[in-house]
Structures are given as C-alpha cells and as structure tokens.
Design a protein around this motif. Structure first.
Motif, PDB file in Angstrom:
ATOM      1  N   GLN A   6       6.409 -13.554   3.937  1.00  0.00           N
ATOM      2  CA  GLN A   6       5.065 -12.986   3.809  1.00  0.00           C
ATOM      3  C   GLN A   6       4.984 -11.625   4.498  1.00  0.00           C
ATOM      4  OE1 GLN A   6       2.747 -16.235   5.474  1.00  0.00           O
ATOM      5  NE2 GLN A   6       1.888 -16.696   3.457  1.00  0.00           N
ATOM      6  N   GLU A   7       5.595 -11.539   5.683  1.00  0.00           N
ATOM      7  CA  GLU A   7       5.557 -10.292   6.446  1.00  0.00           C
ATOM      8  C   GLU A   7       6.283  -9.172   5.707  1.00  0.00           C
ATOM      9  OE1 GLU A   7       4.593  -7.776   9.722  1.00  0.00           O
ATOM     10  OE2 GLU A   7       3.817  -9.674   8.958  1.00  0.00           O
ATOM     11  N   ILE A   8       7.458  -9.485   5.158  1.00  0.00           N
ATOM     12  CA  ILE A   8       8.231  -8.487   4.427  1.00  0.00           C
ATOM     13  C   ILE A   8       7.459  -8.034   3.184  1.00  0.00           C
ATOM     14  CG2 ILE A   8      10.326  -8.108   3.072  1.00  0.00           C
ATOM     15  CD1 ILE A   8      11.736 -10.044   5.034  1.00  0.00           C
ATOM     16  N   ASN A   9       6.875  -8.985   2.472  1.00  0.00           N
ATOM     17  CA  ASN A   9       6.098  -8.671   1.275  1.00  0.00           C
ATOM     18  C   ASN A   9       4.899  -7.776   1.623  1.00  0.00           C
ATOM     19  OD1 ASN A   9       3.502  -9.724  -0.458  1.00  0.00           O
ATOM     20  ND2 ASN A   9       5.320  -9.536  -1.742  1.00  0.00           N
ATOM     21  N   LYS A  10       4.228  -8.111   2.716  1.00  0.00           N
ATOM     22  CA  LYS A  10       3.058  -7.349   3.154  1.00  0.00           C
ATOM     23  C   LYS A  10       3.439  -5.907   3.497  1.00  0.00           C
ATOM     24  CE  LYS A  10      -0.467  -7.319   6.799  1.00  0.00           C
ATOM     25  NZ  LYS A  10      -0.982  -8.050   8.008  1.00  0.00           N
ATOM     26  N   VAL A  11       4.520  -5.735   4.261  1.00  0.00           N
ATOM     27  CA  VAL A  11       4.938  -4.393   4.675  1.00  0.00           C
ATOM     28  C   VAL A  11       5.437  -3.595   3.463  1.00  0.00           C
ATOM     29  CG1 VAL A  11       6.562  -3.081   6.087  1.00  0.00           C
ATOM     30  CG2 VAL A  11       5.493  -5.145   7.006  1.00  0.00           C
ATOM     31  N   ARG A  12       6.190  -4.252   2.588  1.00  0.00           N
ATOM     32  CA  ARG A  12       6.707  -3.549   1.394  1.00  0.00           C
ATOM     33  C   ARG A  12       5.568  -3.009   0.541  1.00  0.00           C
ATOM     34  NH1 ARG A  12       7.040  -4.905  -3.585  1.00  0.00           N
ATOM     35  NH2 ARG A  12       6.849  -7.177  -3.318  1.00  0.00           N
ATOM     36  N   LEU A  13       4.548  -3.834   0.324  1.00  0.00           N
ATOM     37  CA  LEU A  13       3.396  -3.401  -0.472  1.00  0.00           C
ATOM     38  C   LEU A  13       2.641  -2.266   0.226  1.00  0.00           C
ATOM     39  CD1 LEU A  13       2.029  -6.854  -1.703  1.00  0.00           C
ATOM     40  CD2 LEU A  13       3.282  -5.148  -3.045  1.00  0.00           C
ATOM     41  N   LYS A  14       2.529  -2.368   1.541  1.00  0.00           N
ATOM     42  CA  LYS A  14       1.842  -1.333   2.316  1.00  0.00           C
ATOM     43  C   LYS A  14       2.578  -0.001   2.220  1.00  0.00           C
ATOM     44  CE  LYS A  14      -0.018  -0.400   6.936  1.00  0.00           C
ATOM     45  NZ  LYS A  14      -0.159  -0.916   8.323  1.00  0.00           N
ATOM     46  N   LYS A  15       3.912  -0.073   2.172  1.00  0.00           N
ATOM     47  CA  LYS A  15       4.722   1.140   2.068  1.00  0.00           C
ATOM     48  C   LYS A  15       4.827   1.647   0.632  1.00  0.00           C
ATOM     49  CE  LYS A  15       5.924   1.451   6.435  1.00  0.00           C
ATOM     50  NZ  LYS A  15       5.663   2.648   7.275  1.00  0.00           N
ATOM     51  N   GLY A  16       4.276   0.882  -0.311  1.00  0.00           N
ATOM     52  CA  GLY A  16       4.282   1.312  -1.705  1.00  0.00           C
ATOM     53  C   GLY A  16       5.632   1.217  -2.381  1.00  0.00           C
ATOM     54  N   LYS A  17       6.473   0.290  -1.926  1.00  0.00           N
ATOM     55  CA  LYS A  17       7.800   0.116  -2.509  1.00  0.00           C
ATOM     56  C   LYS A  17       7.835  -1.103  -3.421  1.00  0.00           C
ATOM     57  CE  LYS A  17      10.697   2.269   1.060  1.00  0.00           C
ATOM     58  NZ  LYS A  17      11.367   3.216   0.140  1.00  0.00           N
ATOM     59  N   THR A  18       8.559  -0.989  -4.508  1.00  0.00           N
ATOM     60  CA  THR A  18       8.744  -2.118  -5.417  1.00  0.00           C
ATOM     61  C   THR A  18       9.925  -2.955  -4.928  1.00  0.00           C
ATOM     62  OG1 THR A  18      10.307  -0.944  -6.857  1.00  0.00           O
ATOM     63  CG2 THR A  18       7.950  -0.705  -7.345  1.00  0.00           C
ATOM     64  N   PRO A  19      10.034  -4.210  -5.367  1.00  0.00           N
ATOM     65  CA  PRO A  19      11.200  -5.028  -4.991  1.00  0.00           C
ATOM     66  C   PRO A  19      12.508  -4.353  -5.381  1.00  0.00           C
ATOM     67  CG  PRO A  19       9.497  -6.415  -5.928  1.00  0.00           C
ATOM     68  CD  PRO A  19       9.049  -5.003  -6.161  1.00  0.00           C
ATOM     69  N   LYS A  20      12.508  -3.671  -6.522  1.00  0.00           N
ATOM     70  CA  LYS A  20      13.718  -2.996  -6.997  1.00  0.00           C
ATOM     71  C   LYS A  20      14.104  -1.855  -6.065  1.00  0.00           C
ATOM     72  CE  LYS A  20      15.739  -0.932 -11.151  1.00  0.00           C
ATOM     73  NZ  LYS A  20      15.494  -0.574 -12.577  1.00  0.00           N
ATOM     74  N   GLN A  21      13.123  -1.095  -5.589  1.00  0.00           N
ATOM     75  CA  GLN A  21      13.395   0.024  -4.677  1.00  0.00           C
ATOM     76  C   GLN A  21      13.942  -0.481  -3.344  1.00  0.00           C
ATOM     77  OE1 GLN A  21       9.432   1.746  -4.832  1.00  0.00           O
ATOM     78  NE2 GLN A  21      10.165   3.482  -6.052  1.00  0.00           N
ATOM     79  N   LEU A  22      13.359  -1.563  -2.835  1.00  0.00           N
ATOM     80  CA  LEU A  22      13.837  -2.127  -1.576  1.00  0.00           C
ATOM     81  C   LEU A  22      15.245  -2.684  -1.740  1.00  0.00           C
ATOM     82  CD1 LEU A  22      13.465  -2.948   1.340  1.00  0.00           C
ATOM     83  CD2 LEU A  22      12.250  -5.003   0.577  1.00  0.00           C
ATOM     84  N   ALA A  23      15.479  -3.354  -2.863  1.00  0.00           N
ATOM     85  CA  ALA A  23      16.804  -3.923  -3.132  1.00  0.00           C
ATOM     86  C   ALA A  23      17.864  -2.828  -3.173  1.00  0.00           C
ATOM     87  CB  ALA A  23      16.783  -4.691  -4.450  1.00  0.00           C
ATOM     88  N   LYS A  24      17.543  -1.706  -3.815  1.00  0.00           N
ATOM     89  CA  LYS A  24      18.488  -0.595  -3.909  1.00  0.00           C
ATOM     90  C   LYS A  24      18.811  -0.031  -2.539  1.00  0.00           C
ATOM     91  CE  LYS A  24      19.258   3.813  -6.278  1.00  0.00           C
ATOM     92  NZ  LYS A  24      18.691   4.815  -7.216  1.00  0.00           N
TER      93      LYS A  24
END
Length: 230
Positions: A6-24
């Motif tokens: 949940q924390e990772i999902n929350k921060v990723r969305l706040k930073k405006g990154k997609t799952p694909k961008q984070l994965a890369k």
C-alpha cells in the motif's frame, strides 16, 4: 494488499509514476511491481532501498514482508487487530518456499556449479539479475565451472578454482573455452587460425600446443572470469 505494498502504491501514485516506469527504473518486470503492491510478492530490504531511490522517497528499512501482513488494524477498536490471509494458505495451497522463489527469481539468479561433464549440479551461487542479465550475459546461459585439473596452471588457473562461464557453441574470438575433444572435456586456450584451423594451448608447467580443425572439437562454453577459492 499488504501495508508495504500500500505504501509503495501510494508513493508511486503521488510521484506520478506508472508501474511500467517504476519497473524500468528497478530493472524488473511490470508484473513484479504490481505483485509487490498487491502483496503477492515478498519484498526485501534491498528491494525497498531500490524502490526508495527510484521514487526519491525514503520508505525505511521495513525488512522482509509476506504476501499479506500477519495482522492488520481493524476498523473498530484501535487496540484490536484482525487476522488476514497468510502466505501459505490452505485455500491456495502455495508453499512458502515457492513464494520466496518467485519473489527473488526476478532479482537473483541461482547459478549452478558444474564439473567438466556438466551432468549434475555440485553447488549453487546467487548472483544479481540486472536488465534480465547476469554479469552482462543472458541469465539462462551462465554457470560456474569447477576446475578439475592442472592443465591450465601456466595460465594461473588451478585445480579447485571456479571459472564463470557462458554456454556457447562457436568461437567468435580467441579465449579460454571448455571444449570436447577426442571424447573428453578439457579447458583450453583456443586461438583461431586461417581457414578452419584452431590452435589449442595449455600449460602444465610446459607450454603445449596442438592444431586441430573446427570439425574435430566441440565448443561447450566460454570461460570469462576466474573465481579463486582461498
């Protein structure tokens, strides 16, 4: 979803990154990121550190988490807790070890150690996977070779050492190879000569060379790095 997911999902969305961008940024698959966020994957402190760096946000040393937290806060009394599904539930019948293997299979490669015959694994070693490669080579082709003799002592390759190798079946440049010749396997320095000729070199204290045709030997693997066992 686990608390860390949940924390990772929350921060990723706040930073405006997609799952694909984070994965890369992490060098993993998009599905791996989604599995972490949903709580299907175990995440290590090392991975937490990498995610923190990728998101430019300190998540902190959270340790190792299962697919779901053992306990989660209830919506009622703040002092009460409610149990939630564990990693190895009866419903899924998924072994805990399999969960670990799936999680680390995206970031670590279990590299086998073989003898010259390569007919059985004699040891294993974990190496990091970066951009789907291990030490810069296709992860499916890497292994360690246990040196079994003193044929290459003149090259400072001694019995008991381990050589990091890559499976290959042809020679594109000179190097040290595991070859099959006259029904036996051996480690040799192989140099390309004119036509279909190859020069085999080894040194047991005395330099020995032999010229053969490419049809006389079988290339098994290229040895690229030596690991000395002290």
């Amino acid at each position: 979803m686990s608390r860390i997911g949940q924390e990772i999902n929350k921060v990723r969305l706040k930073k405006g990154k997609t799952p694909k961008q984070l994965a890369k940024a992490l060098g993993v698959s998009e599905s791996f990121v989604l599995d972490i966020e949903s709580g299907k994957k175990i995440v290590s402190d090392d991975m937490i550190g990498r995610i923190s760096k990728a998101l430019d946000f300190e998540l902190g040393p959270i340790g190792l988490f299962a697919s779901d937290d053992k306990f989660a806060p209830s919506t009622g009394n703040k002092d009460s807790v409610r149990p939630v599904k564990k990693v190895a539930s009866v419903a899924t019948n998924e072994p805990v070890q399999q969960v670990w293997d799936d999680a680390f299979g995206n970031i670590l490669k279990t590299v086998p150690v073989y003898g010259y015959k390569m007919d059985k694994i004699i040891d294993k070693k974990l190496l990091p996977i970066e951009k789907n490669k291990v030490e810069g080579y296709a992860k499916e082709k890497v292994f360690y070779l246990n040196i079994e003799d003193t044929d290459m002592a003149g090259f400072r390759i001694f019995k008991g050492d381990r050589a990091f190798g890559v499976l290959e079946n042809q020679i594109d440049k000179d190097g040290i190879f595991l070859i099959e010749y006259n029904g036996e396997r051996a480690v040799r320095q192989v140099k390309k000569l004119q036509g279909d000729k190859l020069l085999l070199v080894y040194n047991r204290g005395t330099l020995i060379t032999e010229t053969v045709s490419t049809k006389e030997i079988k290339i098994v693997a290229r040895l690229v790095k030596l690991e000395v066992i002290l």
